[in-house]
Design a protein around this motif. Sequence first.
Motif, mmCIF file in Angstrom:
data_model
loop_
_atom_site.group_PDB
_atom_site.id
_atom_site.type_symbol
_atom_site.label_atom_id
_atom_site.label_comp_id
_atom_site.label_asym_id
_atom_site.label_seq_id
_atom_site.Cartn_x
_atom_site.Cartn_y
_atom_site.Cartn_z
ATOM 1 N N ALA A 75 8.188 5.915 -8.489
ATOM 2 C CA ALA A 75 7.741 6.509 -9.752
ATOM 3 C C ALA A 75 6.979 5.511 -10.610
ATOM 4 O O ALA A 75 6.201 5.905 -11.478
ATOM 5 N N SER A 76 7.170 4.231 -10.366
ATOM 6 C CA SER A 76 6.498 3.206 -11.178
ATOM 7 C C SER A 76 5.131 2.818 -10.616
ATOM 8 O O SER A 76 4.440 1.981 -11.203
ATOM 9 N N LEU A 77 4.722 3.433 -9.493
ATOM 10 C CA LEU A 77 3.456 3.071 -8.839
ATOM 11 C C LEU A 77 2.583 4.322 -8.659
ATOM 12 O O LEU A 77 2.536 4.918 -7.594
ATOM 13 N N PRO A 78 1.854 4.732 -9.710
ATOM 14 C CA PRO A 78 1.130 6.004 -9.679
ATOM 15 C C PRO A 78 -0.086 6.015 -8.754
ATOM 16 O O PRO A 78 -0.595 7.087 -8.430
ATOM 17 N N GLU A 79 -0.565 4.838 -8.310
ATOM 18 C CA GLU A 79 -1.731 4.769 -7.424
ATOM 19 C C GLU A 79 -1.333 4.546 -5.967
ATOM 20 O O GLU A 79 -2.184 4.292 -5.108
ATOM 21 N N GLN A 80 -0.050 4.624 -5.653
ATOM 22 C CA GLN A 80 0.470 4.177 -4.365
ATOM 23 C C GLN A 80 -0.044 4.982 -3.172
ATOM 24 O O GLN A 80 0.001 4.502 -2.029
ATOM 25 N N VAL A 81 -0.540 6.186 -3.422
ATOM 26 C CA VAL A 81 -1.081 6.995 -2.330
ATOM 27 C C VAL A 81 -2.236 6.280 -1.632
ATOM 28 O O VAL A 81 -2.480 6.480 -0.439
ATOM 29 N N PHE A 82 -2.936 5.391 -2.337
ATOM 30 C CA PHE A 82 -4.121 4.726 -1.787
ATOM 31 C C PHE A 82 -3.712 3.459 -1.033
ATOM 32 O O PHE A 82 -3.969 2.330 -1.458
ATOM 33 N N THR A 83 -3.091 3.668 0.125
ATOM 34 C CA THR A 83 -2.524 2.550 0.875
ATOM 35 C C THR A 83 -3.585 1.609 1.437
ATOM 36 O O THR A 83 -3.304 0.435 1.677
ATOM 37 N N ARG A 84 -4.797 2.094 1.669
ATOM 38 C CA ARG A 84 -5.835 1.240 2.241
ATOM 39 C C ARG A 84 -6.168 0.061 1.327
ATOM 40 O O ARG A 84 -6.498 -1.028 1.799
ATOM 41 N N ASP A 85 -6.069 0.289 0.017
ATOM 42 C CA ASP A 85 -6.472 -0.746 -0.931
ATOM 43 C C ASP A 85 -5.564 -1.967 -0.899
ATOM 44 O O ASP A 85 -5.988 -3.075 -1.206
ATOM 45 N N ILE A 86 -4.299 -1.775 -0.548
ATOM 46 C CA ILE A 86 -3.300 -2.834 -0.777
ATOM 47 C C ILE A 86 -3.090 -3.752 0.418
ATOM 48 O O ILE A 86 -2.346 -4.744 0.321
ATOM 49 N N GLY A 87 -3.740 -3.459 1.516
ATOM 50 C CA GLY A 87 -3.629 -4.321 2.687
ATOM 51 C C GLY A 87 -4.570 -3.853 3.771
ATOM 52 O O GLY A 87 -5.137 -2.756 3.704
ATOM 53 N N PHE A 88 -4.748 -4.676 4.778
ATOM 54 C CA PHE A 88 -5.626 -4.318 5.885
ATOM 55 C C PHE A 88 -5.239 -5.154 7.097
ATOM 56 O O PHE A 88 -4.750 -6.281 6.976
ATOM 57 N N VAL A 89 -5.430 -4.565 8.282
ATOM 58 C CA VAL A 89 -5.127 -5.261 9.526
ATOM 59 C C VAL A 89 -6.433 -5.731 10.145
ATOM 60 O O VAL A 89 -7.381 -4.953 10.307
ATOM 61 N N ILE A 90 -6.481 -7.019 10.471
ATOM 62 C CA ILE A 90 -7.605 -7.602 11.207
ATOM 63 C C ILE A 90 -7.035 -8.225 12.468
ATOM 64 O O ILE A 90 -6.231 -9.159 12.390
ATOM 65 N N ASP A 91 -7.428 -7.690 13.596
ATOM 66 C CA ASP A 91 -6.834 -8.049 14.888
ATOM 67 C C ASP A 91 -5.320 -7.846 14.802
ATOM 68 O O ASP A 91 -4.878 -6.732 14.598
ATOM 69 N N ASP A 92 -4.535 -8.904 14.879
ATOM 70 C CA ASP A 92 -3.077 -8.717 14.871
ATOM 71 C C ASP A 92 -2.420 -9.174 13.574
ATOM 72 O O ASP A 92 -1.219 -9.393 13.522
ATOM 73 N N GLN A 93 -3.219 -9.319 12.496
ATOM 74 C CA GLN A 93 -2.674 -9.731 11.208
ATOM 75 C C GLN A 93 -2.694 -8.589 10.203
ATOM 76 O O GLN A 93 -3.755 -7.994 9.978
ATOM 77 N N LEU A 94 -1.545 -8.290 9.582
ATOM 78 C CA LEU A 94 -1.561 -7.458 8.381
ATOM 79 C C LEU A 94 -1.735 -8.402 7.200
ATOM 80 O O LEU A 94 -0.900 -9.283 6.955
ATOM 81 N N ILE A 95 -2.843 -8.246 6.499
ATOM 82 C CA ILE A 95 -3.183 -9.134 5.391
ATOM 83 C C ILE A 95 -3.003 -8.366 4.084
ATOM 84 O O ILE A 95 -3.550 -7.271 3.911
ATOM 85 N N LEU A 96 -2.222 -8.929 3.170
ATOM 86 C CA LEU A 96 -2.032 -8.305 1.865
ATOM 87 C C LEU A 96 -3.257 -8.525 0.983
ATOM 88 O O LEU A 96 -3.825 -9.615 0.956
ATOM 89 N N SER A 97 -3.642 -7.500 0.260
ATOM 90 C CA SER A 97 -4.733 -7.642 -0.695
ATOM 91 C C SER A 97 -4.293 -8.465 -1.903
ATOM 92 O O SER A 97 -3.100 -8.488 -2.252
ATOM 93 N N ASN A 98 -5.250 -9.138 -2.524
ATOM 94 C CA ASN A 98 -5.064 -9.712 -3.860
ATOM 95 C C ASN A 98 -5.756 -8.756 -4.822
ATOM 96 O O ASN A 98 -6.980 -8.752 -4.924
ATOM 97 N N MET A 99 -4.978 -7.924 -5.508
ATOM 98 C CA MET A 99 -5.544 -6.819 -6.262
ATOM 99 C C MET A 99 -6.327 -7.293 -7.481
ATOM 100 O O MET A 99 -5.936 -8.245 -8.159
ATOM 101 N N GLY A 100 -7.432 -6.573 -7.746
ATOM 102 C CA GLY A 100 -8.283 -6.941 -8.858
ATOM 103 C C GLY A 100 -7.863 -6.350 -10.183
ATOM 104 O O GLY A 100 -8.489 -6.613 -11.213
ATOM 105 N N THR A 101 -6.800 -5.534 -10.181
ATOM 106 C CA THR A 101 -6.292 -4.971 -11.430
ATOM 107 C C THR A 101 -4.770 -5.045 -11.423
ATOM 108 O O THR A 101 -4.132 -4.753 -10.406
#
Length: 285
Positions: A75-101
Amino acid sequence: MTNTITAYVEDEYSVLADVIMCEPRHMAIKEVINEMQKQHASANIDIEKAVFQHKQLTAVIQEFGAAVHFLPASASLPEQVFTRDIGFVIDDQLILSNMGTSIRSAETMALADWYEQRYGPCSHLKSGTIEGGDVMLSEKLLFIGQSSRTSKEGLDELQRACPNKQIIPVHFDNRHLHLDCIFNILDSSTAIAYEPAFETESLETVKQFFNIISVPEEEQSRLGTNVFSLGRRHVISLPENTHVNKQLREYGFIVHEVPYDEIIKSGGSFRCTTLPLRRERKNHQ
């Protein structure tokens, strides 16, 4: 910890095997953070409709044969549906985003907690900002949007984390939130783009690599480029974007039309709400 899945993504279009999503049960425009939200802030989001449309998308993905893994909706994360923004996989690494907001920073920690409890450590970038909507992969090439959310420092940090990739910066009008709001890679030689948003040099660069399916202005207002590739040339797109869908079919893609207008009100569409965890390796397709 159960290591039943090995994260692996080498491009945007290989056969989808596992994807991370989050139901929009607490979706709301609480703090306007993009141009699309400005248009819909007063009416806000119809949660029931958003959840129904999200379930329709999920069903298409599951019918294709991919496994959907859900982050717990908070309930405290109203934008959470947009999972692509918060991380991404490159080859075998899940990399966390550094969010701009700052309103979205806690989402990356929720993703890290969920992933590390199940599959092991993920990668944390240490400097600059970078969001998954600006990261696009095509084998050894990484196209990185230089947006208001992804900085040159973030790009440089990603290059250090992925030294075997050739990074291609893509500059565009910052009225558009992320690169995937104006560009998407459909296969190794085809991309979809809203060309007027690009800086001239960047548009010329992407045209060196891809044949471009061009999105008209009206369909760009419905995020026409933000389709989602399932693999084997299957693509999920919005039914209202008739010109885009006609072109996709002419290029030999199989288009699955899914209503998604309620979720788009918050500034993201199909690609934004799907974080591929694993796509099949080329020699397994």
